[in-house]
Design a protein around this motif. Structure first.
Motif, PDB file in Angstrom:
ATOM      1  N   PRO A 183       0.811  -1.223   0.000  1.00 26.74           N
ATOM      2  CA  PRO A 183       0.000   0.000   0.000  1.00 26.74           C
ATOM      3  C   PRO A 183       0.841   1.269   0.000  1.00 26.74           C
ATOM      4  O   PRO A 183       0.442   2.289  -0.573  1.00 26.74           O
ATOM      5  N   GLU A 184       2.008   1.233   0.648  1.00 23.50           N
ATOM      6  CA  GLU A 184       2.871   2.416   0.680  1.00 23.50           C
ATOM      7  C   GLU A 184       3.526   2.685  -0.672  1.00 23.50           C
ATOM      8  O   GLU A 184       3.922   3.817  -0.960  1.00 23.50           O
ATOM      9  N   LEU A 185       3.630   1.671  -1.518  1.00 24.57           N
ATOM     10  CA  LEU A 185       4.270   1.835  -2.823  1.00 24.57           C
ATOM     11  C   LEU A 185       3.351   2.502  -3.846  1.00 24.57           C
ATOM     12  O   LEU A 185       3.832   3.102  -4.811  1.00 24.57           O
ATOM     13  N   TYR A 186       2.027   2.371  -3.668  1.00 30.34           N
ATOM     14  CA  TYR A 186       1.079   2.865  -4.669  1.00 30.34           C
ATOM     15  C   TYR A 186       0.329   4.089  -4.176  1.00 30.34           C
ATOM     16  O   TYR A 186       0.010   4.195  -2.988  1.00 30.34           O
ATOM     17  N   GLU A 187       0.018   5.001  -5.085  1.00 29.82           N
ATOM     18  CA  GLU A 187      -0.745   6.188  -4.721  1.00 29.82           C
ATOM     19  C   GLU A 187      -2.185   5.803  -4.384  1.00 29.82           C
ATOM     20  O   GLU A 187      -2.713   4.815  -4.906  1.00 29.82           O
ATOM     21  N   PRO A 188      -2.858   6.571  -3.510  1.00 27.01           N
ATOM     22  CA  PRO A 188      -4.166   6.169  -2.978  1.00 27.01           C
ATOM     23  C   PRO A 188      -5.239   5.903  -4.027  1.00 27.01           C
ATOM     24  O   PRO A 188      -6.024   4.975  -3.867  1.00 27.01           O
ATOM     25  N   ARG A 189      -5.297   6.669  -5.114  1.00 23.71           N
ATOM     26  CA  ARG A 189      -6.408   6.540  -6.064  1.00 23.71           C
ATOM     27  C   ARG A 189      -6.388   5.220  -6.817  1.00 23.71           C
ATOM     28  O   ARG A 189      -7.414   4.792  -7.349  1.00 23.71           O
ATOM     29  N   VAL A 190      -5.233   4.544  -6.891  1.00 27.32           N
ATOM     30  CA  VAL A 190      -5.169   3.241  -7.577  1.00 27.32           C
ATOM     31  C   VAL A 190      -4.564   2.172  -6.663  1.00 27.32           C
ATOM     32  O   VAL A 190      -4.137   1.125  -7.128  1.00 27.32           O
ATOM     33  N   ARG A 191      -4.556   2.443  -5.382  1.00 30.24           N
ATOM     34  CA  ARG A 191      -3.863   1.558  -4.438  1.00 30.24           C
ATOM     35  C   ARG A 191      -4.493   0.172  -4.368  1.00 30.24           C
ATOM     36  O   ARG A 191      -3.790  -0.842  -4.314  1.00 30.24           O
ATOM     37  N   CYS A 192      -5.807   0.090  -4.361  1.00 32.79           N
ATOM     38  CA  CYS A 192      -6.470  -1.201  -4.230  1.00 32.79           C
ATOM     39  C   CYS A 192      -6.172  -2.082  -5.439  1.00 32.79           C
ATOM     40  O   CYS A 192      -5.891  -3.275  -5.314  1.00 32.79           O
ATOM     41  N   THR A 193      -6.202  -1.481  -6.626  1.00 34.58           N
ATOM     42  CA  THR A 193      -5.922  -2.241  -7.848  1.00 34.58           C
ATOM     43  C   THR A 193      -4.435  -2.559  -7.964  1.00 34.58           C
ATOM     44  O   THR A 193      -4.054  -3.715  -8.182  1.00 34.58           O
ATOM     45  N   GLY A 194      -3.586  -1.561  -7.813  1.00 31.01           N
ATOM     46  CA  GLY A 194      -2.154  -1.764  -8.023  1.00 31.01           C
ATOM     47  C   GLY A 194      -1.548  -2.754  -7.053  1.00 31.01           C
ATOM     48  O   GLY A 194      -0.834  -3.686  -7.461  1.00 31.01           O
ATOM     49  N   ALA A 195      -1.825  -2.584  -5.761  1.00 29.98           N
ATOM     50  CA  ALA A 195      -1.251  -3.477  -4.760  1.00 29.98           C
ATOM     51  C   ALA A 195      -1.751  -4.904  -4.947  1.00 29.98           C
ATOM     52  O   ALA A 195      -0.980  -5.866  -4.871  1.00 29.98           O
ATOM     53  N   ALA A 196      -3.050  -5.058  -5.217  1.00 33.52           N
ATOM     54  CA  ALA A 196      -3.621  -6.401  -5.355  1.00 33.52           C
ATOM     55  C   ALA A 196      -3.139  -7.095  -6.624  1.00 33.52           C
ATOM     56  O   ALA A 196      -2.871  -8.297  -6.625  1.00 33.52           O
ATOM     57  N   VAL A 197      -3.033  -6.355  -7.728  1.00 39.48           N
ATOM     58  CA  VAL A 197      -2.565  -6.967  -8.979  1.00 39.48           C
ATOM     59  C   VAL A 197      -1.116  -7.425  -8.826  1.00 39.48           C
ATOM     60  O   VAL A 197      -0.758  -8.548  -9.215  1.00 39.48           O
ATOM     61  N   GLY A 198      -0.262  -6.572  -8.258  1.00 42.28           N
ATOM     62  CA  GLY A 198       1.129  -6.969  -8.037  1.00 42.28           C
ATOM     63  C   GLY A 198       1.237  -8.175  -7.133  1.00 42.28           C
ATOM     64  O   GLY A 198       1.995  -9.116  -7.403  1.00 42.28           O
ATOM     65  N   TYR A 199       0.467  -8.183  -6.056  1.00 39.39           N
ATOM     66  CA  TYR A 199       0.482  -9.291  -5.099  1.00 39.39           C
ATOM     67  C   TYR A 199       0.050 -10.600  -5.754  1.00 39.39           C
ATOM     68  O   TYR A 199       0.679 -11.651  -5.577  1.00 39.39           O
ATOM     69  N   ASN A 200      -1.022 -10.558  -6.535  1.00 34.54           N
ATOM     70  CA  ASN A 200      -1.573 -11.784  -7.111  1.00 34.54           C
ATOM     71  C   ASN A 200      -0.858 -12.250  -8.370  1.00 34.54           C
ATOM     72  O   ASN A 200      -0.874 -13.440  -8.681  1.00 34.54           O
ATOM     73  N   LEU A 201      -0.217 -11.333  -9.090  1.00 36.21           N
ATOM     74  CA  LEU A 201       0.645 -11.777 -10.194  1.00 36.21           C
ATOM     75  C   LEU A 201       1.834 -12.565  -9.646  1.00 36.21           C
ATOM     76  O   LEU A 201       2.292 -13.529 -10.265  1.00 36.21           O
ATOM     77  N   GLY A 202       2.333 -12.166  -8.499  1.00 33.63           N
ATOM     78  CA  GLY A 202       3.383 -12.937  -7.849  1.00 33.63           C
ATOM     79  C   GLY A 202       2.916 -14.348  -7.545  1.00 33.63           C
ATOM     80  O   GLY A 202       3.697 -15.309  -7.608  1.00 33.63           O
ATOM     81  N   GLY A 203       1.615 -14.497  -7.248  1.00 38.72           N
ATOM     82  CA  GLY A 203       1.052 -15.823  -7.002  1.00 38.72           C
ATOM     83  C   GLY A 203       1.054 -16.693  -8.241  1.00 38.72           C
ATOM     84  O   GLY A 203       1.262 -17.910  -8.161  1.00 38.72           O
ATOM     85  N   VAL A 204       0.821 -16.092  -9.400  1.00 39.68           N
ATOM     86  CA  VAL A 204       0.869 -16.859 -10.648  1.00 39.68           C
ATOM     87  C   VAL A 204       2.287 -17.367 -10.894  1.00 39.68           C
ATOM     88  O   VAL A 204       2.517 -18.533 -11.214  1.00 39.68           O
ATOM     89  N   LEU A 205       3.265 -16.454 -10.735  1.00 38.58           N
ATOM     90  CA  LEU A 205       4.662 -16.817 -10.998  1.00 38.58           C
ATOM     91  C   LEU A 205       5.174 -17.860 -10.011  1.00 38.58           C
ATOM     92  O   LEU A 205       5.878 -18.802 -10.395  1.00 38.58           O
ATOM     93  N   GLY A 206       4.838 -17.685  -8.738  1.00 36.05           N
ATOM     94  CA  GLY A 206       5.399 -18.569  -7.724  1.00 36.05           C
ATOM     95  C   GLY A 206       4.483 -19.684  -7.272  1.00 36.05           C
ATOM     96  O   GLY A 206       4.923 -20.814  -7.094  1.00 36.05           O
ATOM     97  N   GLY A 207       3.192 -19.383  -7.077  1.00 36.90           N
ATOM     98  CA  GLY A 207       2.279 -20.371  -6.508  1.00 36.90           C
ATOM     99  C   GLY A 207       1.667 -21.319  -7.504  1.00 36.90           C
ATOM    100  O   GLY A 207       1.579 -22.524  -7.262  1.00 36.90           O
ATOM    101  N   ALA A 208       1.235 -20.813  -8.651  1.00 38.37           N
ATOM    102  CA  ALA A 208       0.563 -21.670  -9.636  1.00 38.37           C
ATOM    103  C   ALA A 208       1.521 -22.666 -10.264  1.00 38.37           C
ATOM    104  O   ALA A 208       1.181 -23.830 -10.486  1.00 38.37           O
ATOM    105  N   LEU A 209       2.730 -22.222 -10.554  1.00 32.44           N
ATOM    106  CA  LEU A 209       3.661 -23.060 -11.299  1.00 32.44           C
ATOM    107  C   LEU A 209       4.455 -24.018 -10.419  1.00 32.44           C
ATOM    108  O   LEU A 209       4.839 -25.106 -10.871  1.00 32.44           O
ATOM    109  N   THR A 210       4.718 -23.652  -9.183  1.00 31.79           N
ATOM    110  CA  THR A 210       5.649 -24.431  -8.359  1.00 31.79           C
ATOM    111  C   THR A 210       5.231 -25.890  -8.154  1.00 31.79           C
ATOM    112  O   THR A 210       6.045 -26.796  -8.378  1.00 31.79           O
TER     113      THR A 210
END
Length: 434
Positions: free
Chosen positions: A355-382
């Motif tokens: 949340p501290e990395l993203y500006e407030p107006r797009v924080r919910c989308t930006g933080a969640a997309v970054g977090y869940n894309l990491g899940g595709v790279l690490g969680g789905a494939l492993t």
């Protein structure tokens, strides 16, 4: 357009407890599928496959949930950035709970043929869609209410939820596995934890019904019209860096909790009950350490702890695989415990960091997309990659260790390129009370 409004600060403890309970329930739903995929879904839904191919196919449906999570973060992130964080918490919990109960009702391949794995796939996708929205809403509600000097601590409460959800899911599976025969477990026992999700979802909806909206959202005068467009245009590099940085955490967690469960029971002959107990014990310690590590991030910063966690993961992957390959419960527990300590050193602080990395107006989308894309790279494939690599390996699957080490080094590089954010202002109104 929303006018700035003054709201009475709610109890921070109540907010954090509600966020923790909600994420625990949602991750219970998500984890129960992973455990079932490792233990029973292959032969029930892919009986025409070989044992290895059946496990890979079950892990494939498991991975679909991770693919859906970024889509869920886009959908619910749009709602969170346009209409508030609170509606996201209710809608995502409802979707995940309903789809989880439905999984427990799907007939097997023997009853309806190919429609069975297709239904499984669709429901797993809906699970992932709901969970993709859950994390952003729960984390932002705590981060945007929390006082700046304790944001790491309070934001870590939703991060304890996955550990509780995992222990609850696997505790139910462990109890059933220990008390039912193999035939009973395969016939109906595995379905019980999915049906229980309905009761948990109802309890979660009740807990969240009276939550206050985020003060940061209420005091914003303008909101992004299409948050995803703004994120792609102005924050694409940040999204990719956060996704790459977080991928090692997902890879570590699901290597320990999902792949190792299948590998040890199928290849090493370790009993299902013993493996579930070992993994649960390691996850309990991880959950207990989460707020302690988060407090350190309030004092020393988010980035140093993330770098330390990545470095620890890179160093520990080969020892962990060596300890797993012994088949000895205490040695396997040691391997898993150190790996999850490296994991929690990163993920305990992520709820404040993103949340501290993203500006407030797009924080919910930006933080969640970054977090869940990491899940595709690490969680789905492993689980899929590790299963395939282990099948080609000798007695000790060193290839899996090399794969996990590579992901850890990738994440280390991404974290190195991210800034420190401990002093970033998140909420512009009076902080919540403790």
């Amino acid at each position: 357009m929303h006018r700035a409004r003054t709201v009475k600060p709610p109890s921070m403890l109540r907010l954090a407890a509600a966020a923790l309970a909600g994420t625990a329930i949602e991750f219970y739903d998500f984890f129960i599928y992973g455990t079932a995929a490792a233990l029973v879904l292959g032969p029930l839904f892919f009986p025409t496959f070989s044992p290895l191919a059946g496990t890979l196919a079950a892990f494939g449906t498991f991975g679909v949930g991770f693919v859906a999570r970024p889509l869920g973060s886009v959908l619910f992130g749009h709602i969170g950035d346009r209409h508030g964080r609170r509606p996201v918490l209710v809608a995502s919990l409802l979707l995940t709970g309903a789809s989880t109960v439905a999984v427990g009702c799907v007939p097997t391949y023997a009853s309806i043929g190919t429609a069975a794995p297709v239904l499984l796939l669709v429901l797993r996708f809906l699970q992932g869609l709901g969970l993709g929205g859950e994390w952003g809403g729960a984390v932002l509600l705590t981060a945007e209410h929390a006082p700046p000097d304790r944001r790491g601590l309070w934001s870590s409460f939703p991060q304890i939820g996955p550990a509780l959800g995992f222990v609850l899911a696997n505790g139910v599976m462990l109890g059933l596995s220990a008390t039912l025969s193999d035939a009973q477990f395969a016939s109906w026992g595995w379905r019980v934890p999915f049906w229980a999700a309905g009761v948990l979802a109802a309890a979660g909806l009740w807990l969240r019904s009276s939550l206050a909206e985020s003060p940061r959202f209420l005091e914003m005068r303008e909101h992004a019209r299409v948050p995803l467009v703004e994120v792609v245009r102005g924050h694409w590099r940040l999204v990719l860096l956060t996704a790459g940085a977080l991928s090692v955490g997902y890879a570590l967690f699901y290597a320990v909790t999902t792949w190792s469960l299948a590998y040890a029971t199928e290849r090493l002959g370790v009993s299902r009950t013993v493996m579930l107990a070992i993994i649960m014990a390691a996850v309990v310690v991880k959950g207990a350490l989460t707020p302690l590590v988060a407090v350190l991030s309030d004092r020393y910063g988010r980035r140093p702890l993330c770098l330390a966690g990545c470095a620890g993961a890179a160093v520990w992957m080969f020892p962990m695989i060596a300890l797993l390959s012994t088949g000895e419960p205490l040695l396997m527990f040691l391997g898993f415990l150190v790996a999850l300590i490296a994991f929690v050193t990163m993920f305990a602080v992520i709820a404040a960091y993103l949340p501290e990395l993203y500006e407030p107006r797009v924080r919910c989308t930006g933080a969640a997309v970054g977090y869940n894309l990491g899940g595709v790279l690490g969680g789905a494939l492993t689980p899929i990659v590790a299963t395939a690599i282990a099948d080609q390996s000798g007695r000790v699957p060193w290839g899996v260790a090399a794969y996990l080490t590579g992901i850890a080094l990738l994440s280390l590089g991404c974290f190195a390129l991210l800034p420190e954010t401990r002093f970033v202002k998140v909420a512009a109104v009076e902080p919540a009370t403790s």
